[in-house]
Design a protein around this motif. Structure first.
Motif, mmCIF file in Angstrom:
data_model
loop_
_atom_site.group_PDB
_atom_site.id
_atom_site.type_symbol
_atom_site.label_atom_id
_atom_site.label_comp_id
_atom_site.label_asym_id
_atom_site.label_seq_id
_atom_site.Cartn_x
_atom_site.Cartn_y
_atom_site.Cartn_z
ATOM 1 N N GLU A 1 -21.187 24.832 102.344
ATOM 2 C CA GLU A 1 -20.655 26.066 101.792
ATOM 3 C C GLU A 1 -19.834 26.791 102.853
ATOM 4 N N ARG A 2 -19.363 27.960 102.503
ATOM 5 C CA ARG A 2 -18.539 28.739 103.424
ATOM 6 C C ARG A 2 -19.156 30.123 103.590
ATOM 7 N N LYS A 3 -19.006 30.662 104.785
ATOM 8 C CA LYS A 3 -19.479 32.005 105.068
ATOM 9 C C LYS A 3 -18.333 32.820 105.648
ATOM 10 N N PRO A 4 -18.234 34.104 105.299
ATOM 11 C CA PRO A 4 -17.111 34.910 105.790
ATOM 12 C C PRO A 4 -17.246 35.222 107.278
ATOM 13 N N VAL A 5 -16.133 35.445 107.906
ATOM 14 C CA VAL A 5 -16.105 35.848 109.308
ATOM 15 C C VAL A 5 -16.503 37.314 109.394
ATOM 16 N N LEU A 6 -17.496 37.618 110.234
ATOM 17 C CA LEU A 6 -17.975 38.979 110.418
ATOM 18 C C LEU A 6 -17.342 39.578 111.666
ATOM 19 N N PHE A 7 -16.896 40.823 111.537
ATOM 20 C CA PHE A 7 -16.169 41.457 112.628
ATOM 21 C C PHE A 7 -17.062 41.628 113.861
ATOM 22 N N GLY A 8 -16.536 41.262 115.007
ATOM 23 C CA GLY A 8 -17.225 41.456 116.276
ATOM 24 C C GLY A 8 -18.278 40.428 116.597
ATOM 25 N N GLU A 9 -18.485 39.421 115.749
ATOM 26 C CA GLU A 9 -19.525 38.416 115.982
ATOM 27 C C GLU A 9 -18.873 37.049 116.173
ATOM 28 N N ASN A 10 -18.921 36.555 117.417
ATOM 29 C CA ASN A 10 -18.423 35.216 117.693
ATOM 30 C C ASN A 10 -19.356 34.187 117.078
ATOM 31 N N SER A 11 -18.784 33.140 116.520
ATOM 32 C CA SER A 11 -19.600 32.151 115.824
ATOM 33 C C SER A 11 -18.916 30.795 115.860
ATOM 34 N N THR A 12 -19.741 29.745 115.828
ATOM 35 C CA THR A 12 -19.269 28.360 115.766
ATOM 36 C C THR A 12 -20.149 27.605 114.785
ATOM 37 N N SER A 13 -19.532 26.881 113.868
ATOM 38 C CA SER A 13 -20.276 26.102 112.882
ATOM 39 C C SER A 13 -19.443 24.897 112.486
ATOM 40 N N GLY A 14 -20.061 24.005 111.723
ATOM 41 C CA GLY A 14 -19.344 22.801 111.323
ATOM 42 C C GLY A 14 -20.118 22.011 110.303
ATOM 43 N N CYS A 15 -19.547 20.859 109.941
ATOM 44 C CA CYS A 15 -20.170 19.946 109.001
ATOM 45 C C CYS A 15 -19.852 18.527 109.427
ATOM 46 N N LEU A 16 -20.423 17.555 108.733
ATOM 47 C CA LEU A 16 -20.270 16.144 109.080
ATOM 48 C C LEU A 16 -19.486 15.433 107.985
ATOM 49 N N LEU A 17 -18.571 14.561 108.408
ATOM 50 C CA LEU A 17 -17.731 13.797 107.487
ATOM 51 C C LEU A 17 -18.030 12.315 107.666
ATOM 52 N N ARG A 18 -18.317 11.647 106.551
ATOM 53 C CA ARG A 18 -18.563 10.198 106.608
ATOM 54 C C ARG A 18 -17.235 9.455 106.750
ATOM 55 N N VAL A 19 -17.161 8.586 107.751
ATOM 56 C CA VAL A 19 -15.954 7.802 108.016
ATOM 57 C C VAL A 19 -16.370 6.352 108.223
ATOM 58 N N SER A 20 -15.680 5.436 107.558
ATOM 59 C CA SER A 20 -15.933 4.004 107.697
ATOM 60 C C SER A 20 -14.745 3.333 108.370
ATOM 61 N N GLN A 21 -14.899 2.039 108.630
ATOM 62 C CA GLN A 21 -13.803 1.286 109.250
ATOM 63 C C GLN A 21 -12.608 1.218 108.322
ATOM 64 N N GLN A 22 -12.882 1.210 107.048
ATOM 65 C CA GLN A 22 -11.793 1.180 106.082
ATOM 66 C C GLN A 22 -10.989 2.475 106.122
ATOM 67 N N ASN A 23 -11.681 3.616 106.344
ATOM 68 C CA ASN A 23 -10.960 4.892 106.453
ATOM 69 C C ASN A 23 -10.078 4.939 107.695
ATOM 70 N N LEU A 24 -10.547 4.296 108.779
ATOM 71 C CA LEU A 24 -9.767 4.330 110.020
ATOM 72 C C LEU A 24 -8.529 3.452 109.961
ATOM 73 N N THR A 25 -8.435 2.636 108.940
ATOM 74 C CA THR A 25 -7.204 1.857 108.773
ATOM 75 C C THR A 25 -6.117 2.667 108.078
ATOM 76 N N GLU A 26 -6.480 3.806 107.524
ATOM 77 C CA GLU A 26 -5.521 4.696 106.873
ATOM 78 C C GLU A 26 -5.569 6.050 107.576
ATOM 79 N N CYS A 27 -5.040 6.116 108.775
ATOM 80 C CA CYS A 27 -5.139 7.325 109.606
ATOM 81 C C CYS A 27 -4.371 8.496 109.013
ATOM 82 N N THR A 28 -3.246 8.231 108.395
ATOM 83 C CA THR A 28 -2.463 9.322 107.818
ATOM 84 C C THR A 28 -3.245 10.024 106.713
ATOM 85 N N LEU A 29 -3.890 9.224 105.858
ATOM 86 C CA LEU A 29 -4.708 9.811 104.805
ATOM 87 C C LEU A 29 -5.918 10.542 105.375
#
Length: 721
Positions: A491-519
């Protein structure tokens, strides 16, 4: 025999329990009875003792006796009972032990003036008598107990039920009340010797236990530094230069009893269900106040609270919400909110201006039920087909408001027909939006400047409107991973004023995906771009959507694609895996003691990385083209305060020798010369210097006139002779 045992054994036994056990044993073996103890003194309305021995054919007699004035003896015990104001009672506590208890059958209340009731104490010393309890067998006394009763009357206020409290005067201006311990009006307070309500007889009861110190009305004597305390014959060396001439009202106890008002105690919490009070309708609506119907009841819409759906949740003025409630349908609904009639929805609501508005209902029939219905485990037979008509699927309210009132309410009531051979899971949508004219009422993040912890307000130009100057509110977001942490479910959370923050998510990537780098690059770019759809950010916390000067453009840093790296069969370069939002803010002033901050610039940049599969360990994804690995996609926000005034640059001495810099060190040697240096900012430098010189003069004069110079003059005069 019992007296002999008492003298020989109990005098040498230190523990009372052992002595009692010895009496029980001897009384049982010798078939006699005895009181333990034989003499008692009581100051209360009840007294008890143990009667030990053979209890068969034992009777008790009670009488009042008078000790002899010469010998103090009370004579032989008698088995003839007399009428007394004491009521005897017995309780068997063992095979050979009985507890004998006497209770005073008289009230200990002090009689009032000219009172004819006899059930009271005419004097403070209410009971003063000697009692004798005899244990008899066939008219012959076996043993006796002597009780000396000395009981005082209870000093209870006449108006105890009123709970009148003495109001102590305001101690801001008075050093002490006339009697701080006088807490009960028109009644004597125990141990309060300054209480004017206490009679002489009352004071005799606790005159040696008065409350000490200022609480008891005893102000401490004047301190030694008072000029009026010292005399010219016995004065210290510093007198009279450093004595204090102050009125006695200015003592250390000034303000000790600041207000003097008593606070009544409140009952504690109960485990019973609280009784909810009737809602009190308001005259005008303010932000957050509940909305009322015409019959002074809360206007309710189903909402989700604490993770659960509440069918009758009040609606707050100018508070938008959008919730969904999930219900397992085993049969067709029969009541609200899933089955509602037009009369239940078309109700009158107070507009907050003295009138009312009717809810305008618009019915819509949903043909596609897939967003609302999902299958569940079959609990009904295929022959039993469930057909539910006009089931509520969504309730979408629009409140139009102006000022502190509601102008109109529109409800879109979405219904549908559910047909299923088994139970179904129904997801119902409920929402409420407040529109000022045609604009949605949004919650501000400050007035006027941003406040820390409030969402950063973003916006984008409304291209659907002919007015190109209109800014539609939106938000800039960061990743908010949930459950498995994948970007597909994040999901997404709004940026709150004055509070530094770092977050992220994980993306599944296979060898087949790495053959199509532009995509792959386009996929990651679209994921990051979905976080920020706005092109403007509001400068202040309450921007005007029609004033472009209230908004600042978001600066997007173009991705650097001029690198010479090339894609391979197992790796892709230039993946925008990290998005960084940099916001610069400036303090613009103070409003009612609250710092006001504005946003001056916003920059969005990306960090490029190279993604390659890790081919070590287990089933290698380099061998299986379908096997995937997790790659992080992150976002961060950083706030930077722009200094108001940087000031002149620091000298090389201030940079290198920080121990002499008063602004960068806890110890400032120049401040030791207060008030002669300019580091003292309590008052003007000229006044501080003049007062400092006068103070030095006084110290020099006091030292010259003090003991050292006096001894020097005495030695000098002796030597001159």
């Amino acid at each position: 025999m019992a007296n002999v045992v008492d003298k020989l054994f109990c005098s040498s036994i230190s523990r009372p329990a052992a002595c009692v056990l010895l009496f029980i044993y001897l009384a049982h073996t010798q078939n006699v009875v005895v009181f333990q103890p034989l003499y008692l003194t009581t100051t209360g309305p009840s007294v008890s003792a143990l009667l030990l021995g053979n209890m068969s054919d034992i009777s008790l007699s009670l009488r009042t006796v008078t000790p002899s004035n010469t010998t103090g003896s009370i004579g032989s015990p008698s088995c003839v009972s007399e009428f007394t104001q004491w009521v005897p009672s017995t309780e068997q506590v063992g095979k050979t032990a009985v507890r004998v208890q006497l209770r005073l059958n008289k009230s200990l209340r002090l009689c009032g003036e000219n009172e004819t009731d006899t059930d009271c104490c005419p004097k403070p010393l209410c009971v003063l008598e000697t009692l004798q309890v005899a244990a008899c067998v066939g008219g012959t006394p076996q043993t006796s107990l002597v009780i000396q009763a000395k009981i005082h009357a209870l000093l209870l206020p006449a108006n105890i039920g009123a709970e009148n409290n003495t109001i102590i005067p305001n101690q801001v201006y008075l050093p002490l009340g006339s009697c701080p311990c006088d807490l009960t009006f028109s009644a004597c307070d125990v141990r309060c010797c300054c209480d004017k309500d206490c009679s002489i007889e009352d004071l005799k009861l606790f005159v040696s236990h008065c409350l000490p110190g200022p609480f008891g009305g005893q102000v401490s004597p004047a301190p030694d530094y008072q000029c009026s305390v010292q005399s010219s014959e016995n004065s210290p060396d510093w007198f009279p230069f450093l004595c204090v001439n102050s009125p006695p009202e200015n003592n250390p106890y000034l303000g000790l009893f600041y207000q003097g008002y008593t606070i009544p105690s409140k009952p504690g919490p109960s485990f019973q269900m609280p009784i909810l009070s009737t809602p009190v309708p308001v005259n005008v609506y303010n932000q957050g106040s509940p909305i009322f119907t015409l019959n002074d009841q809360y206007f309710t819409i189903p909402q989700k609270m604490l993770g659960r759906c509440v069918s009758n949740a009040p609606v707050a003025f100018l508070k938008n919400f959008k919730d969904t409630c999930v219900t397992l349908l085993l049969s067709c609904p029969t009541g609200s909110p899933l089955l509602t009639s037009l009369t239940d929805l078309r109700i009158k609501v107070k507009d907050g201006q003295g009138g009312d508005v009717m809810v305008d209902v618009i019915d819509e029939v949903a043909t596609d039920l897939s967003p609302f219905i999902s299958s569940a485990e079959a609990v009904a037979s295929p022959d039993e087909k469930m057909v539910c008509e006009n089931v509520t699927l969504a309730l979408d309210y629009k409140f139009y408001w102006k000022g502190n009132g509601i102008t109109s309410i529109t409800l879109t009531h979405t219904v549908g027909t559910i047909t299923s051979n088994s139970s179904v899971v129904l997801t119902t949508r409920y929402s409420a939006v407040f529109l000022n004219g045609e604009f949605m009422g949004e919650t501000n993040s400050g007035n006027p400047g941003y406040q820390v912890g409030r969402p950063v307000i973003a916006g984008m130009e409304d291209t659907l409107d002919n007015n190109t100057g209109l800014i539609q509110r939106t938000s800039i977001n960061l990743w908010k991973p949930v459950s498995d942490g994948l970007c597909s479910t994040a999901e997404r959370k709004p940026v709150l004023f004055g509070e530094n923050s770092t977050s992220g998510c994980l993306l599944r990537v296979s060898q087949q995906n790495l053959t199509e780098c532009t995509l792959l690059r386009k996929t990651v770019t679209s994921l990051q771009a979905a976080l920020i759809t706005a092109t403007y950010v509001a400068k202040s916390g309450n921007p005007d959507p029609l004033t472009m000067t209230d908004w600042v453009n978001i600066s997007f840093v173009t991705l650097n694609t001029s690198t010479t790296m090339e894609d391979t069969t197992s790796s892709c370069y230039g993946i925008p895996s990290h998005q960084h939002i940099h916001i610069w803010s400036l303090i613009t002033g103070m409003v009612d003691g609250i710092t006001q901050r504005d946003i001056r610039a916003v920059q969005v940049s990306y960090s490029l990385s190279t993604w390659a599969l890790d081919c070590g360990g287990g089933v290698s994804p380099c061998v299986d083209p379908v096997e995937t690995q997790f790659f992080p996609v992150t976002s961060a926000v950083t706030f930077t305060d722009i200094p108001i005034n940087t000031g002149p640059p620091k000298t090389r001495f201030q940079i290198n020798f920080t121990e002499y810099d008063c602004n960068r060190n806890d110890v400032c040697w120049l401040e030791l010369a207060f008030p002669f240096t300019k580091y003292y900012t309590g008052e003007r430098y000229s006044q501080a210097l003049a007062k400092g010189l006068i103070l030095v003069f006084f110290f020099i004069t006091a030292s010259i006139l003090g003991t050292p110079w006096r001894q020097i003059r005495q030695v000098w005069s002796c030597a001159a002779r």
